[in-house]
Structure formats: structure tokens, C-alpha cells
Design an enzyme around this catalytic site. Structure first.
Site, PDB file in Angstrom:
ATOM      1  CB  ALA A  39      -0.880  -0.011   1.241  1.00 26.26           C
ATOM      2  N   GLY A  41      -0.763  -5.233  -0.075  1.00 26.14           N
ATOM      3  CA  GLY A  41      -1.727  -4.996  -1.151  1.00 26.14           C
ATOM      4  C   GLY A  41      -1.239  -5.522  -2.486  1.00 26.14           C
ATOM      5  CD  GLU A  65      -4.691  -7.574   0.773  1.00 27.21           C
ATOM      6  OE1 GLU A  65      -5.524  -7.980   1.578  1.00 27.21           O
ATOM      7  OE2 GLU A  65      -4.277  -6.400   0.754  1.00 27.21           O
ATOM      8  CD  GLU A 119      -0.928  -6.460   4.612  1.00 26.83           C
ATOM      9  OE1 GLU A 119      -1.375  -6.205   3.492  1.00 26.83           O
ATOM     10  OE2 GLU A 119      -0.312  -7.525   4.870  1.00 26.83           O
TER      11      GLU A 119
END
Length: 698
Positions: free
Chosen positions: A63, A102, A105, A125
Site C-alpha cells: 500500500a 496490497g 492481494e 501488515e
């Protein structure tokens, strides 16, 4: 199309490339660009398959953390992933470098994944006090099974491409990401392989659905080390939701867990720590563009515990080391201990079986100081007295090559004094490693009066190369960490004279989140060291001296402030110590009182924060966050409390200043009076963080 994401058509394959240096983080622009390009590729009848890849040195590495805590900008990541997952055309993620958070993901929402052999894939995370918030906890268990998924999500460590292939996270290892991804997409089209949407595939969850203990046992093993932390438990619950609920409901549970952690004090502290570590790499007062000196070989003087650990740190990073001792016997012993340490790590599976031999081959053991001649960096780790250090540095002048950086691993001595022993003070600085040096992450880099900017930059960059967290500090007794620790030591000792017991003080400190209390730490280090040093300086400390006079030196003698059963390192309260304290107080005519846990906590922590304020005032540390980095990585300060200066801001500086004034009067100790900087900030209702903000604005 977008500035940072572009779509190209190679015959019937649409290649979507993210190009947002340095790490292709998932900023709003990148999310928007991916969404736009995927929609365009799906709408183009000439495109039959899609490859998502990245330019530069890595796939999407996570992210964009700078967006945290700010109002969300569209499109949200879940919206982008739903668009990809629902594409009627196959999407292949072609991964190189790292696919983290992310980034992984995004790859999990693609129908297929390929990666280069050196790629790393993970969901870290938890290290920021969070859990994956875009389906990672729901898609990963479906890709690799819940056991490995919970290990990756709760532990936060990435896996390599070989392990990813073995466990079904990727379908193939490829040479180049874009070309490999394209070739794989053509193969899919030729074979007419059906799309695999992870959300619809529960096959790898079947065993854990039938026997949930498979999952709960894996969680129990992982959360054992997570003392005091919230995120690992919340992350485990989110992965558990993949077993217990349908995909969309699991996704909802994950989102709830993520949002709860995002606003938690722990995650705020952990994200602060992440930025503090990055900030510590910026050296104040060094001209822009200052280049590091080349370091191809290092010499370490002294093969004892510290020297051996430092040499191991360099060999672990593939940097050749000359390890120098004064006699063959010490050298052999030091080399033997290093070999044993590496072999023990290999036996536990921590490093490959052939690593000990490879690393030992990088260490050249020598007797005699003249063997420093080829080293670009010399690190002295000899006995901790000024006379010995000066003698060594005086001789280094003769043997070290011109331009070599000369570093002392002293934990508190004056580097300016040491530098005076040479004709090249510009090359001299401190590199204070923490014990055990091959494990502890901190390296306090001490800038002396005459240290050249490029020597300083060299020390910082080499520390990072060997996986240490560098913090640049100035010259004073004990630098940052030990100078603050001394204040805690003073108070812990005083508390014993007032009625507290070692086990009560230690329990308060460990409950706060520190790995050890001051008395257990003293026993581990050896109480005789402080005793010798006090005798040298003509200082008495009645209780500590009485323990040493009774032969209680700590763990090495089986008894110190605590007693230790044979072969055990577990401290056990000892009635003998209580008796010895009572007798000492009686002899000194002192009365015991009941000391509360709250008082102990305040007297352990607030004097250290006060010392931190003095350190900032004197310019020994450039930023409050540098002090926090020292404590997080050198002293085991709990990461979920962000560091002492960060924690002080959360407690409130006015409260801390008031309590210090109170204890200064109560215990008749003027050294506890609040430092001028602390007083000023408290009076203005400001924080330590406001200092950092003000200096950035300036």
C-alpha cells in the site's frame, strides 16, 4: 491512459504495466490506472488474455503508507480487485522483486500467478499493527491452505518463489516477468484452461473445516511470541473466518478487523515506528550528494563475544572479514564459537545447511594488528577502557590504509578522546553494536567532533547493508541508549532502599512490555562488572555491594538478585535477598514503606524521558524519533508503544513534568526536576512530535 499504468497489446495479449517508482506502491493513481487499463483490455475484442506486470525493480510492494490516516481516495482497492476477479478474460500476475501486502492481494485477485525465481511474496501488515484489508486473509488460505496462510499472515514474513510454487501460490517460475507472463497467458489460451477465481475454490479449506484443530494448533504456535500485541490475534481470527464463513461474509469480517486495528493506538504506534526507522537514515548536517566510501573488506579487532558477533553480521551479508586477536588461543576460541552458533542455527532450519561453511570461509582469522592493512573499515571491539582503546587507535595509524574508516564499538566512552590518539580524526567514529551483535538490530553511529561527512555516510550505509538499523548520535557519556538507561538504573536501585523488592520492580517493567526488568538484566550481564567499576571510582552501593560480597554475581553463579536452578535462566525470587535487603536497611537506619506499582512505573520511565529531553536539547540526537529507534531496536522497547518519546506524548508531557517535580521533592533528588525543554513543551501544551514537525517546516 494513466500516467503510471499503461496498457499495450501484443497480438492477442493485453499487457498492463505499472510504473510508479520506487516500489510501485498502490497509490490512488496506481489503483485508478489498473482499474482503467483492465476495463479497457476487457472491452477490446482483439485481446484474449491479460498480463499484469510492473516496471523497475519490483512488483507492487504494498500500500501507499503515506495515504494512511487521510480521507480515502477512490477507487478503493477492493473495487479494483473485484473488477479483475470478475474479468471474463484470464488475468496473469507476473511477479518479480516483492509482492507484499496490497501487492500480493492484487496478485491473488488475478486468475493465475507466475514469478521469477528470486521473487518474495508476503502479507507483512501485522508488522504495522494491521491485517490485510483487501481479501488477503480470505484468498490466501484458498490458494495455499489455512496452515501456511496463517503463518504468512500472523508471522508477516514473506516466502520465496520455490515455496510459493510448491504450495500453489504461483503456477510457474519464469525467467523474465513480462515475457514469462505473456508466454504463460498464451499457453492458457491454447489449452483453453478455465479461469480460477480463488473466491470460488474452497478445496484447500476442506481438511480444516472437517478438523479445526489443524488451524487452531498452527495459530497457538504462532501467537506464543505475540505478547501484548493485538494485530496477530485479529489476523488469526480473520484467516479463521475463511474456514467458518462463505467468501463474502469472510471478507466483511476481515474488513471489520482491519478498520478496528487501523484506528487502534497500537497500530498508530507501529506505523510511527516504521517511519521513524526510515527517518533515521537521513543524517542531519551532511551535505547533499555525499557519497559513501567503498567497503570491500572489514577488519574486526577482538574475537570475544562482541567482536565475534560483529564479524558474523558482516559474513551473514557476504562481506569478507579479517578477525584479529592478540594471541592464537583467543582467536581459535572465537572462531570456534562462531562456527558453533551458525551450526546451531542451521540445525534449527534458520539458515541453509551449507551456510555455516560458506560464512566461515569469509572470515580470515589473524594474530597481530598489522593485518588490518587491506580493510576499508576497521571496527575495534577490545576491552572497554579508555587506555586500551587509545593504545589500539594509536597503532591503527601505523597499519590501516589511508581513507579507511576507523570505528570503535564502545558503549559509552568519549569518541573525541579516542580520535585524538590518531593523526586522522576525520576517519574516526563510533559504531556501537548491541549484544548479541549478530542478532540485535540497532547500531548507534557516533559522530565525533571531527568525523568527515563521507565517513559518517559510509558507516550508515554499511550498517544498513548488514541488516542493522542505524541511528546517528553525538558524543556524550553512554550516547543515547545507555545514558537514558542509567537514569532507570538509578531509580530501580533507590526503590530497593524505599521498600520495593527486585521481583516487584521487574514485574512492573515486563508488564509494561519490556523483555526484562532491570534486576533480571543485571543478573544476566553479571553484577561483578558494576561492582568492579564502582570500586575503581570509589563509589558504594550498599545492596548491590552486599550481594557481590556474598558471591552473588548473577546467572553465572546461579544467584544474584534472584536464584537460578541448575541449567535454568528463569529468575526465581529468593528469600535470602529479601533478608539481605532488610538487614542493609536496618543497618542504614532506613524505614521501608509500601511502594505502589504505579509509582514504580513512573519512576522507571519518566526519568528516562527527562534524559531524552536533555539529549534533544544538547543536540546529541537530531530527532525524538531517533531516540525511539534506539530504544525499539537496541533495548526491546515494545513496538506497540512506539518508543519512549512517542509514548511520553501519549501520556502527556505536562503530567510527566508534574510527576517528576513531585518525585524530586518526595525523594529529595534534584536530578529528577524536569529538564528545561520538557518544562517548556509541557507549559505550552506541546509534544516532542511538535519539535520534529517544526524542524521539518524550517
Amino acid at each position: 491512459m494513466s500516467e503510471v499504468v499503461k496498457l499495450e497489446r501484443h497480438d492477442d495479449i493485453g499487457v498492463v504495466t505499472v510504473n510508479s517508482p520506487p516500489v510501485n506502491a498502490l497509490s490512488a493513481a496506481v489503483r485508478g490506472g489498473i482499474l482503467e487499463c483492465i476495463k479497457a483490455a476487457v472491452a477490446d475484442p482483439a485481446i484474449k488474455g491479460i498480463v499484469l506486470t510492473c516496471a523497475g525493480r519490483t512488483f507492487i510492494a504494498g500500500a501507499d503508507i503515506t495515504e494512511f490516516g487521510k480521507p480515502p481516495k477512490p477507487p478503493g482497492l477492493n473495487e479494483v480487485l473485484a473488477e479483475m476477479e470478475n474479468s471474463p478474460k484470464p488475468i496473469v500476475a507476473a511477479i518479480h522483486g516483492t509482492a507484499l501486502g496490497g501487492g500480493l492481494e492484487v496478485a491473488l485477485a488475478c486468475h493465475f500467478r507466475v514469478a521469477t525465481k528470486d521473487a518474495k511474496l508476503g502479507l507483512p501488515e501485522v508488522k504495522l499493527g494491521l491485517l490485510p484489508g483487501a481479501g488477503g486473509t480470505q484468498r490466501l488460505p484458498r490458494a495455499v491452505g489455512p496452515e501456511l496462510a496463517v503463518k504468512m499472515v500472523v508471522g508477516g514474513d514473506p516466502i520465496g518463489a520455490a515455496e510459493a510454487l510448491k504450495n500453489g501460490l504461483i503456477e510457474e517460475i519464469v525467467e523474465g516477468p513480462a515475457s514469462g507472463g505473456e508466454a504463460f497467458a498464451r499457453k492458457l489460451l491454447a489449452e483453453k484452461r478455465p479461469l480460477r477465481r480463488l473466491r470460488d475454490d474452497d478445496s484447500k479449506l476442506a481438511a480444516a473445516k472437517a478438523d479445526r484443530s489443524i488451524f487452531t494448533n498452527a495459530v497457538a504456535a504462532l501467537t506464543k511470541k505475540a505478547r501484548g500485541l493485538e494485530a496477530p490475534f485479529a489476523a488469526a481470527d480473520a484467516v479463521g473466518a475463511a474456514i467458518d464463513f462463505p467468501f463474502d461474509e469472510g471478507l466483511k469480517k476481515e474488513r471489520e478487523g482491519f478498520m478496528k486495528l487501523l484506528v487502534s493506538d497500537q497500530s498508530k504506534a507501529q506505523r510511527y515506528a516504521f517511519f521513524a526507522e526510515r527517518e533515521a537514515n537521513k543524517i542531519a548536517g551532511v551535505p547533499d550528494g555525499t557519497k559513501s566510501r567503498p567497503v570491500n573488506r572489514v577488519a574486526v579487532l577482538g574475537a570475544g563475544t562482541m567482536g565475534g558477533g560483529i564479524a558474523m553480521s558482516f559474513a551473514n551479508a557476504g562481506i569478507p572479514v579479517t578477525l584479529i586477536e592478540t594471541a592464537e588461543e583467543q582467536l581459535k576460541r572465537g572462531m570456534g564459537i562462531m562456527q558453533k552458533n551458525w551450526e546451531a542455527t542451521a540445525a534449527r532450519g534458520g539458515i541453509p545447511a551449507d551456510a555455516p561453511a560458506k560464512r566461515m570461509a569469509l572470515i580470515d582469522g589473524k594474530v597481530g594488528l598489522e593485518n588490518v592493512k587491506d580493510a576499508d573499515l576497521v571496527i575495534e571491539a577490545v576491552f572497554e577502557t579508555m587506555a586500551v582503546k587509545k593504545e589500539v587507535f594509536g597503532k591503527l595509524d601505523e597499519f590501516a590504509k589511508p581513507g579507511a574508516v576507523l570505528a570503535s564499538n564502545t558503549s559509552y566512552l568519549n569518541i573525541d578522546e579516542i580520535a585524538k590518539a590518531t593523526k586522522r580524526p576525520q576517519d574516526v567514529l563510533g559504531m556501537h553494536f548491541f549484544s548479541p551483535a549478530n542478532v540485535m538490530k540497532l547500531c548507534e553511529i557516533v559522530r565525533a567532533n571531527k568525523t568527515a561527512p563521507d565517513a559518517l555516510v559510509t558507516a550508515v550505509s554499511i550498517a544498513r547493508k548488514i541488516a542493522k538499523v542505524p541511528a546517528v548520535v553525538g558524543v556524550c557519556d553512554g550516547f543515547v541508549g545507555n545514558r537514558m538507561l542509567a537514569q532507570r538504573g538509578k531509580q530501580s536501585e533507590k526503590l530497593l532502599f524505599e521498600g520495593a523488592l527486585p521481583q516487584q520492580v521487574d514485574a512492573v517493567v515486563t508488564k509494561f512490555g519490556m523483555p526484562m526488568g532491570p534486576f533480571a538484566m543485571g543478573d544476566l550481564a553479571g553484577l561483578d562488572i558494576g561492582w568492579r567499576s564502582r570500586k575503581d571510582r570509589g563509589i558504594k552501593s550498599e545492596i548491590a555491594d552486599a550481594l557481590c560480597e556474598a558471591g552473588r554475581f548473577g546467572q553465572k553463579t546461579g544467584k544474584g538478585y534472584y536464584k537460578y536452578e541448575a541449567g535454568s535462566r528463569a529468575p526465581m525470587p529468593d528469600p535470602e535477598v529479601e533478608k539481605l535487603i532488610d538487614e542493609t536497611l536496618l543497618r542504614m537506619g532506613l524505614k521501608k514503606r509500601v511502594v505502589s506499582d504505579d509509582e514504580i512505573l513512573e519512576r522507571m520511565m519518566y526519568p528516562m524521558i527527562n534524559e531524552g529531553a536533555k539529549i534533544l536539547e544538547e543536540g546529541i540526537a537530531a530527532r525524538p524519533s531517533d531516540i525511539d529507534v534506539v530504544w525499539l531496536y537496541g533495548y526491546g522497547w515494545p513496538i506497540y508503544r512506539g518508543g519512549p518519546m512517542y509514548w511520553a506524548d501519549t501520556v502527556g508531557l505536562k503530567h510527566i513534568a508534574d510527576r517528576l517535580s513531585f518525585y524530586a521533592k518526595e525523594t529529595n533528588d534534584p536530578s529528577l526536576e524536569p529538564a528545561p525543554l520538557l518544562k517548556k513543551l509541557a507549559a505550552e501544551g506541546k509534544t516532542f512530535a511538535s519539535l520534529a514537525a517544526a524542524s521539518k517546516a524550517a
